[in-house]
Design an enzyme around this catalytic site. Sequence first.
Site, PDB file in Angstrom:
ATOM      1  N   ARG A  35      -6.521  -8.726  -6.342  1.00 46.12           N
ATOM      2  CA  ARG A  35      -7.005  -8.059  -5.123  1.00 46.12           C
ATOM      3  C   ARG A  35      -8.396  -8.535  -4.723  1.00 46.12           C
ATOM      4  O   ARG A  35      -9.166  -7.788  -4.119  1.00 46.12           O
ATOM      5  CB  ARG A  35      -7.004  -6.535  -5.280  1.00 46.12           C
ATOM      6  CG  ARG A  35      -5.607  -5.931  -5.438  1.00 46.12           C
ATOM      7  CD  ARG A  35      -5.661  -4.413  -5.356  1.00 46.12           C
ATOM      8  NE  ARG A  35      -4.383  -3.833  -5.735  1.00 46.12           N
ATOM      9  CZ  ARG A  35      -4.232  -2.701  -6.423  1.00 46.12           C
ATOM     10  NH1 ARG A  35      -5.298  -2.026  -6.821  1.00 46.12           N
ATOM     11  NH2 ARG A  35      -3.047  -2.235  -6.722  1.00 46.12           N
ATOM     12  N   ARG A  39      -9.734  -5.058   0.704  1.00 48.61           N
ATOM     13  CA  ARG A  39     -10.576  -4.064   1.379  1.00 48.61           C
ATOM     14  C   ARG A  39     -12.000  -3.996   0.864  1.00 48.61           C
ATOM     15  O   ARG A  39     -12.854  -3.378   1.500  1.00 48.61           O
ATOM     16  CB  ARG A  39      -9.912  -2.684   1.265  1.00 48.61           C
ATOM     17  CG  ARG A  39      -8.678  -2.549   2.142  1.00 48.61           C
ATOM     18  CD  ARG A  39      -7.967  -1.234   1.890  1.00 48.61           C
ATOM     19  NE  ARG A  39      -7.326  -1.213   0.579  1.00 48.61           N
ATOM     20  CZ  ARG A  39      -6.760  -0.137   0.047  1.00 48.61           C
ATOM     21  NH1 ARG A  39      -6.778   1.010   0.708  1.00 48.61           N
ATOM     22  NH2 ARG A  39      -6.190  -0.188  -1.137  1.00 48.61           N
ATOM     23  N   ARG A  48      -8.570  -7.814   9.749  1.00 48.19           N
ATOM     24  CA  ARG A  48      -7.338  -7.015   9.669  1.00 48.19           C
ATOM     25  C   ARG A  48      -7.337  -5.844  10.634  1.00 48.19           C
ATOM     26  O   ARG A  48      -6.308  -5.158  10.783  1.00 48.19           O
ATOM     27  CB  ARG A  48      -7.181  -6.440   8.246  1.00 48.19           C
ATOM     28  CG  ARG A  48      -6.432  -7.279   7.227  1.00 48.19           C
ATOM     29  CD  ARG A  48      -4.907  -7.247   7.358  1.00 48.19           C
ATOM     30  NE  ARG A  48      -4.348  -5.975   7.743  1.00 48.19           N
ATOM     31  CZ  ARG A  48      -4.073  -4.963   6.911  1.00 48.19           C
ATOM     32  NH1 ARG A  48      -4.342  -5.080   5.636  1.00 48.19           N
ATOM     33  NH2 ARG A  48      -3.548  -3.848   7.358  1.00 48.19           N
ATOM     34  N   ASP A  84       2.296  -9.479   0.040  1.00 49.33           N
ATOM     35  CA  ASP A  84       2.598  -8.192  -0.590  1.00 49.33           C
ATOM     36  C   ASP A  84       3.920  -8.329  -1.314  1.00 49.33           C
ATOM     37  O   ASP A  84       4.788  -9.134  -0.904  1.00 49.33           O
ATOM     38  CB  ASP A  84       2.685  -7.080   0.457  1.00 49.33           C
ATOM     39  CG  ASP A  84       2.789  -5.699  -0.196  1.00 49.33           C
ATOM     40  OD1 ASP A  84       1.723  -5.097  -0.453  1.00 49.33           O
ATOM     41  OD2 ASP A  84       3.918  -5.254  -0.471  1.00 49.33           O
ATOM     42  N   TYR A 159      10.671   0.625  -6.481  1.00 50.16           N
ATOM     43  CA  TYR A 159      10.385   0.978  -5.091  1.00 50.16           C
ATOM     44  C   TYR A 159      11.680   1.226  -4.317  1.00 50.16           C
ATOM     45  O   TYR A 159      11.798   2.185  -3.550  1.00 50.16           O
ATOM     46  CB  TYR A 159       9.596  -0.141  -4.402  1.00 50.16           C
ATOM     47  CG  TYR A 159       8.113  -0.067  -4.599  1.00 50.16           C
ATOM     48  CD1 TYR A 159       7.358   0.968  -4.046  1.00 50.16           C
ATOM     49  CD2 TYR A 159       7.434  -1.040  -5.337  1.00 50.16           C
ATOM     50  CE1 TYR A 159       5.987   1.035  -4.212  1.00 50.16           C
ATOM     51  CE2 TYR A 159       6.061  -0.985  -5.517  1.00 50.16           C
ATOM     52  CZ  TYR A 159       5.345   0.060  -4.953  1.00 50.16           C
ATOM     53  OH  TYR A 159       3.984   0.126  -5.126  1.00 50.16           O
TER      54      TYR A 159
END
Length: 352
Positions: A35, A39, A48, A84, A159
């Site tokens: 990561r 962010r 973004r 992702d 998921y």
Amino acid sequence: MTANDSTQQPATYDSAFLKACRREPVPHTPVWFMRQAGRSLPEYRKVREGIPMLESCTRPELITEITLQPVRRHDVDAAIFFSDIVVPLKAIGLDLDIKPGVGPVVEQPVRTRADLARLRDLTPEDVPYVTEAIGLLTRELGGTPLIGFAGAPFTLASYLVEGGPSRTYENAKAMMYGDPELWADLLDRLADITAAFLKVQIEAGASAVQLFDSWAGALAPADYRTSVMPASAKVFDAVAGYGVPRIHFGVGTGELLGLMGEAGADVVGVDWRVPLDEAARRVGPGKALQGNLDPTVLFTDKDTVAAKAREVLDAAAGLEGHVFNLGHGVMPSTDPDALTRLVEYVHTATAR
């Protein structure tokens, strides 16, 4: 084309990162962060802004910019492809989205054998933006390796069966225990999709790949060996012929480290719960290790960060190969300057 089809080595071949993955002597311990593109960077938030996550994963120029941002800022030894784990599932037509503050949400969970029909094969034509973006990236990166990645079959299956994030995995585990044939077929189908997604990335120019089994720590070793490891091994086997390092990472997988290496990884990622010297004992010889500073350490002062990083390096002193990383991903509120200082510290402390 596989790595053995050409006698000319790529520009990345002698990079510290790839040398460490191959367990060869390095000029310094290489560093990258899971990561690292995300962010925590103001420049990421700016580019973004207003763009949904899955859409951002299909714009080649945006993918390129985001992937390059931490390389420019932190001087890390490898870039990781911005994407992702659910991108290949979306690409084959599944109705899913990444909801802010929640994560991937699947409109129709996979619960029956009839649902498997929705999991068709993935082809390069499904993800042209991946090929285009990696072409752009490798030209920009030059001698800096690019890591491709995918979600492991177990985490993707969880998921799909749960319909979204879960803390207990009750539906996924119920299928695993109660209908092992359906579970095995689901993971096998996902292994094919995952392998195809990794092949696209390698053939476009990725220098290494990482398989994220983010949720595997929820499993007992016996269940992992019987019900999960065959699918992960199938993925690693499918890309073995390319000759690129294969990294395997999960969270809370201290009891699974040996099995994760056995599944076919060249490099085993270790979270912060197990010291690297102990992790090496569990994994056994012939594998490099990646990790494993606790991401929360970065919220302390710089002297503490350096001291904790030193502990990781000391624990890694006897390893055959070591790639410095965090024990999980960079947290969104991390100070980017702390990451830059950490890279500089590790490079300086391990210069040979």
